[in-house]
Structures are given as structure tokens and as C-alpha cells.
Design a protein around this motif. Structure first.
Motif, PDB file in Angstrom:
ATOM      1  N   THR A 207     -36.177  34.709 -18.239  1.00 15.35           N
ATOM      2  CA  THR A 207     -36.161  36.129 -18.584  1.00 15.35           C
ATOM      3  C   THR A 207     -35.769  36.927 -17.359  1.00 15.35           C
ATOM      4  OG1 THR A 207     -37.922  35.858 -20.233  1.00 15.35           O
ATOM      5  CG2 THR A 207     -37.520  38.085 -19.422  1.00 15.35           C
ATOM      6  N   LEU A 208     -34.761  37.780 -17.513  1.00 16.21           N
ATOM      7  CA  LEU A 208     -34.250  38.571 -16.401  1.00 16.21           C
ATOM      8  C   LEU A 208     -34.398  40.054 -16.720  1.00 16.21           C
ATOM      9  CD1 LEU A 208     -32.707  38.447 -13.649  1.00 16.21           C
ATOM     10  CD2 LEU A 208     -30.592  38.664 -14.983  1.00 16.21           C
ATOM     11  N   SER A 209     -35.014  40.803 -15.806  1.00 15.21           N
ATOM     12  CA  SER A 209     -35.116  42.259 -15.933  1.00 15.21           C
ATOM     13  C   SER A 209     -33.988  42.897 -15.136  1.00 15.21           C
ATOM     14  CB  SER A 209     -36.468  42.754 -15.427  1.00 15.21           C
ATOM     15  OG  SER A 209     -37.525  42.239 -16.214  1.00 15.21           O
ATOM     16  N   VAL A 210     -33.229  43.771 -15.794  1.00 13.81           N
ATOM     17  CA  VAL A 210     -32.051  44.395 -15.195  1.00 13.81           C
ATOM     18  C   VAL A 210     -32.263  45.899 -15.124  1.00 13.81           C
ATOM     19  CG1 VAL A 210     -29.559  44.750 -15.416  1.00 13.81           C
ATOM     20  CG2 VAL A 210     -30.574  42.553 -16.077  1.00 13.81           C
ATOM     21  N   SER A 211     -31.887  46.502 -14.017  1.00 14.47           N
ATOM     22  CA  SER A 211     -32.103  47.932 -13.823  1.00 14.47           C
ATOM     23  C   SER A 211     -31.269  48.764 -14.787  1.00 14.47           C
ATOM     24  CB  SER A 211     -31.763  48.320 -12.381  1.00 14.47           C
ATOM     25  OG  SER A 211     -31.927  49.713 -12.198  1.00 14.47           O
ATOM     26  N   LEU A 212     -31.901  49.807 -15.330  1.00 15.57           N
ATOM     27  CA  LEU A 212     -31.206  50.792 -16.151  1.00 15.57           C
ATOM     28  C   LEU A 212     -30.879  52.046 -15.343  1.00 15.57           C
ATOM     29  CD1 LEU A 212     -33.208  50.550 -19.509  1.00 15.57           C
ATOM     30  CD2 LEU A 212     -30.867  49.802 -19.102  1.00 15.57           C
ATOM     31  N   GLU A 213     -31.168  52.006 -14.056  1.00 14.05           N
ATOM     32  CA  GLU A 213     -30.898  53.137 -13.185  1.00 14.05           C
ATOM     33  C   GLU A 213     -29.897  52.728 -12.104  1.00 14.05           C
ATOM     34  OE1 GLU A 213     -34.530  54.632 -11.558  1.00 14.05           O
ATOM     35  OE2 GLU A 213     -35.588  54.566 -13.476  1.00 14.05           O
ATOM     36  N   GLY A 214     -28.910  53.563 -11.882  1.00 15.83           N
ATOM     37  CA  GLY A 214     -27.898  53.237 -10.874  1.00 15.83           C
ATOM     38  C   GLY A 214     -27.134  51.993 -11.265  1.00 15.83           C
ATOM     39  N   LYS A 215     -26.852  51.154 -10.319  1.00 17.76           N
ATOM     40  CA  LYS A 215     -26.151  49.904 -10.620  1.00 17.76           C
ATOM     41  C   LYS A 215     -27.121  48.939 -11.310  1.00 17.76           C
ATOM     42  CE  LYS A 215     -22.630  50.174  -7.003  1.00 17.76           C
ATOM     43  NZ  LYS A 215     -21.537  50.384  -7.968  1.00 17.76           N
ATOM     44  N   PRO A 216     -26.600  48.118 -12.213  1.00 21.41           N
ATOM     45  CA  PRO A 216     -27.480  47.224 -12.998  1.00 21.41           C
ATOM     46  C   PRO A 216     -27.904  45.973 -12.221  1.00 21.41           C
ATOM     47  CG  PRO A 216     -25.207  46.926 -13.675  1.00 21.41           C
ATOM     48  CD  PRO A 216     -25.197  48.063 -12.681  1.00 21.41           C
ATOM     49  N   TYR A 217     -28.656  46.174 -11.145  1.00 17.16           N
ATOM     50  CA  TYR A 217     -29.085  45.047 -10.331  1.00 17.16           C
ATOM     51  C   TYR A 217     -30.186  44.256 -11.034  1.00 17.16           C
ATOM     52  CZ  TYR A 217     -26.661  47.125  -6.334  1.00 17.16           C
ATOM     53  OH  TYR A 217     -25.708  47.627  -5.482  1.00 17.16           O
ATOM     54  N   PRO A 218     -30.199  42.941 -10.858  1.00 16.69           N
ATOM     55  CA  PRO A 218     -31.348  42.142 -11.316  1.00 16.69           C
ATOM     56  C   PRO A 218     -32.577  42.558 -10.513  1.00 16.69           C
ATOM     57  CG  PRO A 218     -29.457  40.746 -10.749  1.00 16.69           C
ATOM     58  CD  PRO A 218     -29.166  42.103 -10.214  1.00 16.69           C
ATOM     59  N   LEU A 219     -33.709  42.716 -11.190  1.00 19.08           N
ATOM     60  CA  LEU A 219     -34.925  43.167 -10.513  1.00 19.08           C
ATOM     61  C   LEU A 219     -36.031  42.121 -10.509  1.00 19.08           C
ATOM     62  CD1 LEU A 219     -35.161  46.788 -11.961  1.00 19.08           C
ATOM     63  CD2 LEU A 219     -34.160  46.073  -9.779  1.00 19.08           C
ATOM     64  N   ARG A 220     -36.081  41.313 -11.547  1.00 19.73           N
ATOM     65  CA  ARG A 220     -37.161  40.321 -11.645  1.00 19.73           C
ATOM     66  C   ARG A 220     -36.688  39.168 -12.517  1.00 19.73           C
ATOM     67  NH1 ARG A 220     -41.985  39.079 -14.607  1.00 19.73           N
ATOM     68  NH2 ARG A 220     -43.763  38.643 -13.234  1.00 19.73           N
ATOM     69  N   LEU A 221     -36.970  37.966 -12.078  1.00 17.69           N
ATOM     70  CA  LEU A 221     -36.576  36.775 -12.825  1.00 17.69           C
ATOM     71  C   LEU A 221     -37.796  35.895 -13.072  1.00 17.69           C
ATOM     72  CD1 LEU A 221     -34.463  34.731 -13.974  1.00 17.69           C
ATOM     73  CD2 LEU A 221     -34.316  33.789 -11.657  1.00 17.69           C
ATOM     74  N   GLU A 222     -38.032  35.615 -14.334  1.00 26.15           N
ATOM     75  CA  GLU A 222     -39.029  34.606 -14.705  1.00 26.15           C
ATOM     76  C   GLU A 222     -38.244  33.363 -15.100  1.00 26.15           C
ATOM     77  OE1 GLU A 222     -41.942  36.079 -17.583  1.00 26.15           O
ATOM     78  OE2 GLU A 222     -41.364  38.119 -16.995  1.00 26.15           O
ATOM     79  N   ARG A 223     -38.291  32.341 -14.279  1.00 26.39           N
ATOM     80  CA  ARG A 223     -37.499  31.143 -14.519  1.00 26.39           C
ATOM     81  C   ARG A 223     -38.047  30.369 -15.709  1.00 26.39           C
ATOM     82  NH1 ARG A 223     -36.830  27.411  -9.930  1.00 26.39           N
ATOM     83  NH2 ARG A 223     -34.706  27.105 -10.656  1.00 26.39           N
ATOM     84  N   GLY A 224     -37.153  29.757 -16.459  1.00 28.28           N
ATOM     85  CA  GLY A 224     -37.555  28.987 -17.622  1.00 28.28           C
ATOM     86  C   GLY A 224     -38.405  27.795 -17.264  1.00 28.28           C
TER      87      GLY A 224
END
Length: 259
Positions: A207-224
Motif C-alpha cells: 500500500t502506497l500513500s501518495v501526496s495530493l498536495e504539490g508534486k505527487p511524491y510517495p509519502l508512506r509505503l506498507e510493503r506487502g
């Protein structure tokens, strides 16, 4: 006898109509003339929340690849072994700490030059023989390396493994990929930023959380597969990389001391 009541009813109707019109106008101004029956969840965002999961992944990968720097912290589980990372990475190299099997060591890479710094207990060789002599020699040698930057030779087997922790592109490429069928998850916040989740195989593939503000940088990764959780922060925030001074460094030449 009927004229006044009829006139009163007409005035009352006109008054009510005027009041209702005023209330509607006021409500419209307060809600920003919303006609869709609800607030737009993408209002004020970078718009990636409207895209498909695969396109969000592509945008996040592109943003991460183009960034000049990032801080990556959290845990990675590989082959039933947990690594705790806190690394700052950029194109020229990286610096930070890795904790493995209860031992924490520092890594510093500047270009192709890689350095490892750890306490004396890290370097103490635990041999199968316990005759007292070898153990004392190991402790004496390890004490000389305590807190020193030890240069890791490129030909040493440890070089490739350790340098991987300091390589921004390789580390992100290997970790940010979600596996299985992609799908969009819920909107929310990651830290202080609005974000949207994308999942692989309903979370089993990560599961990857992607920013909705500014550039869409990855913010948090929960590895499978419960293989760790990583935070990605300080995008594009530069940091210094400085070569250790001669009195801080030990160079063993072509091979690291046995540890």
C-alpha cells in the motif's frame, strides 16, 4: 369581507417568497454555489486523485525519480530479518544509519567512495574457538575501529550490499513497486499532507500513500507480506556530504576486516 384576507395572504406569500429567495442566495454564497450535492474531494489538490491507480503510481514514480533528495526511514523485512533504516539520499550519495541484529552502523557514500562506521562490538569477531587469545586480539583490533569511518573497498563482497542502502534510485525503484492488481484506496492524511492510497492486490501486494498536495511524491509505503513500513520525507531538501578527515578514517585496502 374577503378582500383584506386575500390581500393579506398575497402579501404573506410574497414575503415568504422573498425570505426564501434570500436564504437560498445566502446558502449559495456560503457553499460556493455547489450544485453537485457534496464537496469535491479533489478541490485544492494536485488532481492525481482523479486518475486511475496505475496512473497515480506512474506519477509518483516520476516525481520520486526527478527529486534531488529524500529521507527514507522505517523498517524492511527480508528473509525473516528486519532492518531499521534512517537514510538521507541524493544523486551524489547518501548518509544515515542501519540497525541489524541489534547492531547499529552508520553509512556514508560520496560518489563511489563508501564508508562504514560502527562501535567496537560490531567489529568483534565471534569465532568458534574460545581459547581466550583470539578473543582478546579481536577486542583489541575492534577497539581501534570504534567510532572510525572504515573505507569499504569496491571489490569487497559487502560493498554492493551496503552501497545499495545509499543509492537513491536503486532503493526507491526496488521498494516503491506494488505487486498485483492496482486499485485506489481511501483519501486521508499522511503526516500533515493530504494523500490518497493505492494498493496492490487489496494490500497484499503493498500500500502506497501518495501526496495530493504539490508534486505527487510517495509519502508512506506498507510493503506487502508484512515486509516493513517506510516513510518518505524531506523531498528535495538538500544535505551535506563530507568526506571523513584522515584521523576519522581507516583504510584497509582491498578487503574489510573480518566481522
Amino acid at each position: 369581507m374577503t378582500v383584506l384576507p386575500l390581500a393579506s395572504r398575497a402579501r404573506r406569500a410574497a414575503f415568504v417568497s422573498a425570505v426564501c429567495a434570500g436564504l437560498v442566495a445566502a446558502a449559495t454564497s456560503l457553499t460556493g454555489c455547489s450544485s453537485g450535492g457534496g464537496e469535491d474531494p479533489d478541490a485544492g489538490t494536485n488532481g492525481v486523485g482523479k486518475l486511475s491507480a496505475s496512473k497515480i503510481q506512474g506519477k509518483a514514480d516520476k516525481a520520486a525519480g526527478a527529486a534531488s533528495a529524500v529521507r527514507l526511514s522505517g523498517t524492511v523485512v527480508s528473509k525473516n530479518h528486519t532492518y531499521t533504516l534512517d537514510m538521507r539520499l541524493k544523486e551524489e550519495g547518501g548518509t544515515g544509519s542501519v540497525t541489524s541484529r541489534g547492531q547499529t552502523f552508520q553509512l556514508l557514500r560520496i560518489g563511489e567512495e563508501l564508508y562504514l562506521k560502527a562501535g567496537s562490538e560490531f567489529w568483534t569477531h565471534k569465532s568458534g574457538k574460545n581459547d581466550g587469545t583470539s578473543g582478546q586480539a579481536d577486542e583489541t583490533a575492534a577497539a581501534k575501529l570504534d567510532g572510525k569511518y572504515v573505507k569499504v573497498p569496491e571489490g569487497d563482497p559487502a560493498y554492493q550490499q551496503l552501497s545499495g542502502f545509499t543509492d537513491k534510485d536503486k532503493l526507491l525503484d526496488g521498494m516503491l513497486t506494488l505487486h498485483g492488481r492496482l486499485a485506489k484506496g481511501a483519501r486521508g492524511t499522511t503526516g500533515t499532507q493530504r494523500s490518497i492510497k493505492i494498493t496492490g492486490d487489496e494490500g497484499a501486494g503493498g500500500t502506497l500513500s501518495v501526496s495530493l498536495e504539490g508534486k505527487p511524491y510517495p509519502l508512506r509505503l506498507e510493503r506487502g507480506g508484512h515486509a516493513g513500513t517506510l516513510k518518505l520525507t524531506d523531498w528535495n531538501r538538500d544535505f551535506p556530504l563530507q568526506e571523513p578527515s584522515k584521523d576519522e578514517m581507516v583504510d584497509y585496502g582491498k578487503q574489510l576486516p573480518t566481522s
